[in-house]
Write a protein that holds these residues in place. Structure first.
Motif, short mmCIF file in Angstrom:
data_model
loop_
_atom_site.label_atom_id
_atom_site.label_comp_id
_atom_site.label_asym_id
_atom_site.label_seq_id
_atom_site.Cartn_x
_atom_site.Cartn_y
_atom_site.Cartn_z
N CYS A 243 0.83 -1.21 0.00
CA CYS A 243 0.00 0.00 0.00
C CYS A 243 0.87 1.26 0.00
CB CYS A 243 -0.94 -0.01 1.21
SG CYS A 243 -2.27 1.17 1.01
N CYS A 263 -1.29 8.54 3.42
CA CYS A 263 -2.25 7.90 2.52
C CYS A 263 -3.58 8.61 2.75
CB CYS A 263 -2.38 6.40 2.78
SG CYS A 263 -3.29 6.03 4.28
N CYS A 318 -1.18 -2.85 4.27
CA CYS A 318 -1.86 -1.57 4.47
C CYS A 318 -2.12 -1.32 5.96
CB CYS A 318 -3.19 -1.63 3.70
SG CYS A 318 -4.23 -0.20 3.95
N CYS A 320 -3.98 0.99 7.26
CA CYS A 320 -5.40 1.33 7.51
C CYS A 320 -6.24 0.05 7.55
CB CYS A 320 -5.89 2.29 6.45
SG CYS A 320 -4.95 3.83 6.45
#
Ligand code: FES
Length: 376
Positions: A243, A263, A318, A320
Motif C-alpha cells: 500500500c 495515505c 496496508c 489502515c
C-alpha cells in the motif's frame, strides 16, 4: 522516530496527491473520503496550495494528482495547473467529469494539464446514475469525447463491486468506443465510505474469479489499442498489497484543509497527530514529523512481518486495513495468510456470496454528519 529504532533513509515524495476539496456533486457509496468529511475545516486557499506545490517539487515530487471530492468545483484549478506546469510536474486530473464543459476542457489544456482520468460508475445510464446519486452518465460520455478532442491522454476508471462486477466486458467496450488510452478496472478498496458499505458492495468469490478471467481476456483483445489495468480484490488474496509503496516512502497526500497524510485514509487512524501545511513546511512534515516516521522502514513491525522475507516487497501491507480489521495499525495486514487475524478477512469474503446485499449508504453531507469515527 521511536527511541531505539535504526535511522531510516527518507526518500523524496515522488507522488503528490492534492485533494483540493471534499465538495462533490456525486454520492458514490465507495468513496474513500473520510465519513465525517462534512465536519472538516475550511479548505486551503490558492496561495497555500501554490506554496504546497512549490515545496513538494523542491522536495523531489514529480507526479501530481488533482483530486477530491471533485476538483473541478475549485475555480482556481486552472491557476494551480499553470503553476504545476511551470514547476515541471506531470499533472493528472482525477475527476467525475461533472463540472466540465467543452470550454473548460480547453482551458485545462491551455493551463498545461497533462492527463485526465474520468470515472464511470457503470457501463449504462440507469446503474451509473443510481450509484452516482445524480444524472451523470450522458455528461461523462460527452466529456470523455471532449478530453480526446483536446488531445489529452485519457484514463477511464471503473470502480468494481458486486453491483457492477459483471460489466467488465461492457466497461472495456465502452472505453474502446470512447478512445481511452488506459482503462483502470479497480476493485473497490474498502476504506471510508466503502468500508461503511462493505456488506452492500463486496462481491462473491465466484464473481471475483469470473471478473479476473474476463479482465485478462479483455487485456489481450485490446492490447494494440489501450492498456487495461486490473486492480485485484484484496480480500480474496493471500498476500497484501504494497500500500502506497510503503508508508512515507513516495506518496504524499494533502487533504483539503491542509492536513498532510501518508495515505488518503490515514487521518482515521488512532493515536497519530498529522501535521498541517498551514503550520509547518513540507520538508519538516515529510522528513521529521512523528506521524510520517511512525511506519517508515521495517523496525516498527511485529511478527509475522518482522522476520518475513517478503517484507521488502509488501512493507507489511496496508496500515489502515490492519486497523479496520484488528483495531491496531501496527499489526500485519490481515489480508496476508500469515496474519493471525487472516480468518476475519476470509470470513467477510466468504459471507459476501451468502448474504443479501445490505442497503447502500450514499456519500453525502447529511449522512456524513452522522459519523464521528469508523463504524466497526
Ligand atoms: Fe492507509 Fe493503506 S490506505 S496505509
Amino acid at each position: 522516530m521511536k527511541a531505539g529504532f535504526a535511522p531510516f533513509r527518507v526518500s523524496p515524495p515522488l507522488w503528490l496527491l492534492a485533494e483540493l476539496t471534499y465538495a462533490c456533486p456525486l454520492q458514490c457509496p465507495y468513496c474513500s473520503n473520510p465519513l465525517a468529511f462534512a465536519r472538516h475545516r475550511a479548505e486551503l486557499d490558492t496561495a497555500n496550495w501554490l506554496r504546497v506545490l512549490r515545496e513538494a517539487r523542491a522536495l523531489g515530487a514529480c507526479q501530481l494528482g488533482f483530486s477530491g471530492g471533485e476538483p473541478l468545483t475549485r475555480s482556481d484549478l486552472e491557476v494551480l495547473i499553470a503553476e504545476a506546469r511551470r514547476l515541471g510536474y506531470y499533472s493528472n486530473l482525477i475527476t467525475s467529469g461533472i463540472g466540465m464543459d467543452a470550454r473548460r476542457v480547453a482551458a485545462l489544456r491551455n493551463a498545461g494539464l497533462d492527463h485526465i482520468q474520468i470515472s464511470f460508475q457503470a457501463s449504462e445510464p440507469v446503474l451509473n446514475d443510481y450509484l452516482a446519486g445524480t444524472q451523470a452518465f450522458a455528461h461523462k460520455l460527452e466529456m470523455a469525447r471532449q478530453v480526446k478532442a483536446n488531445g489529452f491522454p485519457m484514463v477511464l476508471c471503473f470502480v468494481i463491486h458486486r453491483h457492477n462486477i459483471e460489466q467488465i466486458e461492457l466497461f472495456c467496450e465502452l472505453a474502446s468506443r470512447l478512445g481511452a488510452d488506459y482503462v483502470e478496472l479497480a476493485n473497490t478498496q474498502y476504506h471510508g465510505w466503502a468500508w461503511l458499505n462493505r456488506q452492500a458492495l463486496l462481491p462473491s468469490r465466484a464473481q471475483v474469479e469470473q471478473a479476473e478471467a474476463t479482465a485478462h481476456r479483455c487485456q489481450q483483445r485490446y492490447a494494440s489499442s489501450m492498456k487495461i489495468l486490473y486492480v485485484v480484490a484484496d480480500y480474496f488474496e493471500q498476500r497484501p498489497k504494497a500500500c502506497v509503496n510503503g508508508w512515507g516512502s513516495v506518496f504524499l497526500d494533502i487533504a483539503p484543509d491542509g492536513t498532510a497524510l501518508p495515505c488518503h485514509s490515514a487521518g482515521e487512524l488512532p493515536g497519530l497527530s498529522f501535521p498541517n501545511v498551514r503550520n509547518a513546511s513540507l520538508a519538516e512534515i515529510w522528513r521529521d514529523s512523528a506521524a510520517f516516521n511512525r511506519f517508515r522502514g521495517f523496525d516498527w513491525m511485529r511478527e509475522p512481518c518482522l522476520s518475513c522475507p517478503e517484507k521488502h516487497k509488501d512493507f507489511g501491507g496496508c496500515r489502515c486495513q490492519a486497523y479496520l480489521f484488528t483495531g491496531d495499525p501496527s499489526n500485519a495486514d490481515p489480508v496476508c495468510a500469515k496474519s493471525p487475524e487472516h480468518q476475519r478477512v476470509v470470513a467477510l469474503a466468504n459471507a459476501a456470496g451468502n448474504t443479501p446485499a445490505r442497503p447502500i449508504r450514499f456519500r453525502n453531507s447529511c449522512n456524513s454528519r452522522i459519523y464521528h469515527g469508523i463504524p466497526k
